[in-house]
Design an enzyme around this catalytic site. Structure first.
Site, PDB file in Angstrom:
ATOM      1  N   ASP A 469     -22.435 -28.039 -85.449  1.00  0.00           N
ATOM      2  CA  ASP A 469     -21.901 -28.833 -86.054  1.00  0.00           C
ATOM      3  C   ASP A 469     -20.672 -27.962 -86.708  1.00  0.00           C
ATOM      4  O   ASP A 469     -20.497 -26.644 -86.101  1.00  0.00           O
ATOM      5  CB  ASP A 469     -22.513 -29.083 -87.736  1.00  0.00           C
ATOM      6  CG  ASP A 469     -22.017 -30.470 -87.933  1.00  0.00           C
ATOM      7  OD1 ASP A 469     -20.848 -31.074 -87.407  1.00  0.00           O
ATOM      8  OD2 ASP A 469     -22.737 -31.558 -89.089  1.00  0.00           O
ATOM      9  N   ASP A 539     -19.477 -40.338 -87.784  1.00  0.00           N
ATOM     10  CA  ASP A 539     -19.860 -39.784 -88.844  1.00  0.00           C
ATOM     11  C   ASP A 539     -20.594 -41.600 -89.827  1.00  0.00           C
ATOM     12  O   ASP A 539     -21.082 -41.771 -90.908  1.00  0.00           O
ATOM     13  CB  ASP A 539     -20.106 -38.904 -90.381  1.00  0.00           C
ATOM     14  CG  ASP A 539     -20.269 -37.930 -90.394  1.00  0.00           C
ATOM     15  OD1 ASP A 539     -21.084 -37.597 -89.751  1.00  0.00           O
ATOM     16  OD2 ASP A 539     -19.673 -36.779 -91.052  1.00  0.00           O
TER      17      ASP A 539
END
Ligand code: GLA
Length: 719
Positions: A469, A539
């Site tokens: 990430d 997301d």
């Protein structure tokens, strides 16, 4: 195929040709970029080129920018945006580049330390030399008979002894002749990545860029140039994208010669690179994809190219693990007791891999602390990772783990030991995005350290999947390790550090599958795909929003590169409620998985999950290898519909969603493209048989369903 003789250069891909020549005054002129022409047409193309070429009997410098040119220079007759700017010791930066030599090499060039195309038939290298400085520029063109992608980049060499400062070092210039063009860009923000926008290109410079240190949620590193009549299925267009993941720029400029000039590469805002005598600077590769079959043809060309020639061949066509990720199930608040039920349930439902997300390390109870300390938090996870992995193994599951290697919290052991490793400038209060700072990856010792700690975790544990990430942009661009006059190198050196770490980890752990991520899809680009076959798309996993995000992403990235998960309702990002089935159907158009607490599902949801997983295992080959046809855009009408067809056209998979239920909505059809028109297909769910021709020309009636409901159809060739 490349035909070259030192005066004229003709390159061909599957459906395009690219023609160049050297003018009598020594300039490299572009004669054609578009559909196929033959060598016999060169004479004609040269005649046209002659009309705008700068001749010796005129003021050739002032005539230069009438001509379509391959490299733009600064301060001498070319008033288009320059491709490169080279500042000498005395501050002068005018230049005039002219043809010097050429060579043709077999295959595709390898670029050390940067992502590059893994194969190609042949590469033409044309060298230009500056009349006023010691700069030489090698222009690279890699072509292959069976693709429509032309690979371009430039290598800038300082052939003298004095250092030269590169103030701009773009990768390519290409020009399209007079006409009306629209630009397609993939714009957005967090949770709404890659929304396609198509708008006419007006005069001046249209520029897509990121200054964020990554390619960003806001404007993806891709630019489509569409001829006026280009649609999803027909007409000409060119897709331009960079094999790059840092701050970039792509520009389109209407010039006084009536042509549209396309350029791009490393973002030049704040950029400066000192090139010492004898040194060279290699720019990132650009992929130029030609299509005369509309946007659909462009996308299929790019998908094949990225799968065949960019993404790691060891993983690209391997069955992707179906994962369950605990992020939305638990956020930071978990112990092994909370995770075990998810793991136990996963195996019953046919899921392959459990991925442990953020919060397993250091003092990571919230986003205020812990980043940088890549050792397990045994207070949260008694028995460490080993106990969790054992639990997974007992259930026949593999184990994946989240890292955010580029970041550090001030409240961490790493920061206390090495505060100077964070990007910050003494005397300037740092911007704390998500309460974290970025590590200075321009410094080798920092990358070495992170490699050491991450590889230790991977070595000591049975980990088959890593989610990498990157949750903030770069600010206070400054490295204490660079001298004042080299601070402009920071952004590019940063991404080189990221590539270095990715390459080292991939080489040391070839069996580990890497998934990229950046606050959702903030670093989704062809550069990252070289290292990570799959990237977390967004997301936002809402069953409707995802149709838009995945539609946009598919314009220039293959379905298999998009991680798509089913999450709970109300959706955590939009609060919307969509049917479980719809969330599964839409997620099945990518690399499939779940992002919820499986143990909290109802029995009905569990039964549906089992079915979804089984169904995905039937179609995942198509997702990995098939051809995508986008049939109904969620941006235009009340439906979303996409279809994937196997290369041999023997089977296809269609997924659709009706966005709103509307009364009296009769006669809504979808026309199935890409099938073998002469074959007969069976549509399993509808119990219908029809020819490919009928399915395309007469279409299939769309189901009349309620809000956000969806369907999937499996097609099989019968004869
Ligand atoms: C980002 C990612 C999420 C999750 C969190 C963890 O937002 O996109 O999927 O991993 O970070 O902090």
């Amino acid at each position: 195929m490349i035909e070259a003789n030192g005066k004229n250069f003709l390159m061909h891909g599957k459906k395009y040709s690219y023609a160049l020549r050297v003018t009598e005054t020594g300039f490299l002129q572009q004669l054609h970029y578009g559909g196929r022409v033959t060598e016999a047409d060169l004479k004609y193309l040269i005649e046209i080129g002659e009309t705008t070429a700068p001749h010796a009997d005129m003021n050739m410098d002032m005539a230069f920018d009438r001509m379509l040119s391959e490299y733009g220079f600064y301060g001498r007759g070319d008033y288009r945006e320059p491709t490169g700017i080279f500042e000498r010791k005395d501050g002068a930066s005018m230049s005039r580049l002219r043809y010097q030599s050429y060579r043709v090499e077999k295959g595709a060039p390898k670029i050390a330390g940067m992502p590059h195309v893994r194969k190609g038939d042949e590469t033409l290298v044309i060298t230009l030399k500056d009349d006023f400085s010691d700069i030489a520029v090698d222009l690279y063109y890699t072509v292959s008979d069976d693709t429509n992608v032309l690979v371009r980049n430039a290598v800038i060499r300082n052939t003298g002894a004095e250092p030269i400062m590169l103030k701009r070092a773009f990768s390519f210039r290409a020009q399209l002749p007079n006409g009306k063009y629209n630009m397609l860009r993939l714009a957005g923000t967090w949770g709404q990545e890659r929304n396609p926008e198509i708008a006419p290109i007006a005069h001046g410079v249209t520029r897509l860029q990121s200054l964020m240190g990554c390619t960003s949620h806001n404007t993806n590193c891709f630019m489509g140039i569409l001829k006026e009549n280009c649609t999803e299925e027909s007409g000409e267009c060119v897709g331009v994208q960079l094999m790059y993941s840092g701050s970039y720029a792509l520009t389109a400029e209407w010039c006084k010669n009536g042509a549209l000039t396309l350029q791009g590469g490393i973002c030049d805002t704040g950029f400066g690179w000192e090139l010492a005598g004898g040194e060279e600077f290699v720019t990132p590769q650009a992929l130029l994809t030609y299509s005369n079959e509309g946007l659909g043809g462009m996308s299929r060309g790019i998908h094949d190219f990225l799968r065949e020639r960019v993404i790691n061949p060891a993983h690209v066509y391997k069955r992707r693990p179906i994962v369950v990720n605990n992020w939305e199930a638990t956020y930071f608040d978990f112990t092994e007791e909370k995770l075990y039920p998810i793991i136990d349930e996963a195996s019953k439902l046919g899921i392959d891999t459990f991925v442990l997300d953020d919060g397993w390390f250091g003092k990571r109870d919230s986003d205020w602390s812990g980043l940088g300390d890549w050792t397990v938090n045994e207070k949260k996870l008694k028995g460490g990772l080993k106990a969790l992995i054992d639990r997974c193994k007992k259930n026949g599951l593999k184990f994946g783990l989240w890292f955010e290697p580029e970041m550090v919290n001030e409240d961490s052991e790493l920061y206390r030991a090495h505060p100077d490793w964070a990007i910050r400038k003494e005397g300037v209060e740092p911007c704390r995005s998500r309460q974290q700072l970025v590590l200075d990856f321009t410094r080798k010792e920092v990358v070495d350290h992170i490699y050491g700690v991450v590889s230790k975790v991977l070595k000591e544990n049975e980990i088959s999947y890593v989610k990498w990430d990157m949750n903030r942009n770069i600010s206070e661009v400054y490295s204490a390790a660079l001298p004042a006059h080299r601070q402009g190198e920071f952004m590019h050196r940063y991404i080189l550090g990221v590539y270095d770490l990715a390459q080292r980890l991939m080489s040391a752990f070839p069996n580990v599958f890497f998934e990229g991520c950046a606050s959702g899809g903030g670093r989704f680009d062809a550069g990252m795909l070289y290292y990570f076959p799959q990237i977390w798309t967004s997301d936002d996993t809402d069953g409707y929003e995802r149709t838009k995000i995945q539609w946009g992403t598919s314009l220039c990235y293959p379905l298999s590169s998009m991680s798509c998960h089913v999450s709970v309702c109300p959706n955590h990002q939009t609060q919307r409620i969509t049917p479980f089935d719809t969330r599964g159907n839409i997620a099945s158009l990518g690399a499939f998985g779940y992002e919820l607490d499986l143990s909290k599902m109802t029995d009905e949801e569990k039964a549906l999950t089992k079915k979804q997983v089984e169904s995905y295992k039937r179609t995942d080959e198509l997702i990995l290898k098939g051809d995508l046809y986008r049939l109904k855009s969620p941006y235009e009408k009340n439906y979303f519909c996409e279809m994937v067809v196997s290369k041999d056209k023997s089977e296809a998979y269609v997924v659709g969603e009706r966005i709103h239920g509307i009364p009296c909505d009769y006669n809504q059809y979808v026309y199935l493209s890409g099938l073998d028109e002469s074959a007969v297909y069976e549509i399993e769910e509808l119990k219908i048989e029809a020819s490919g021709k009928a399915l395309y020309n007469a279409g299939l009636l769309l189901p009349k369903l309620s809000d956000f409901s969806s369907w999937r159809w499996h097609l099989k060739r019968k004869s």
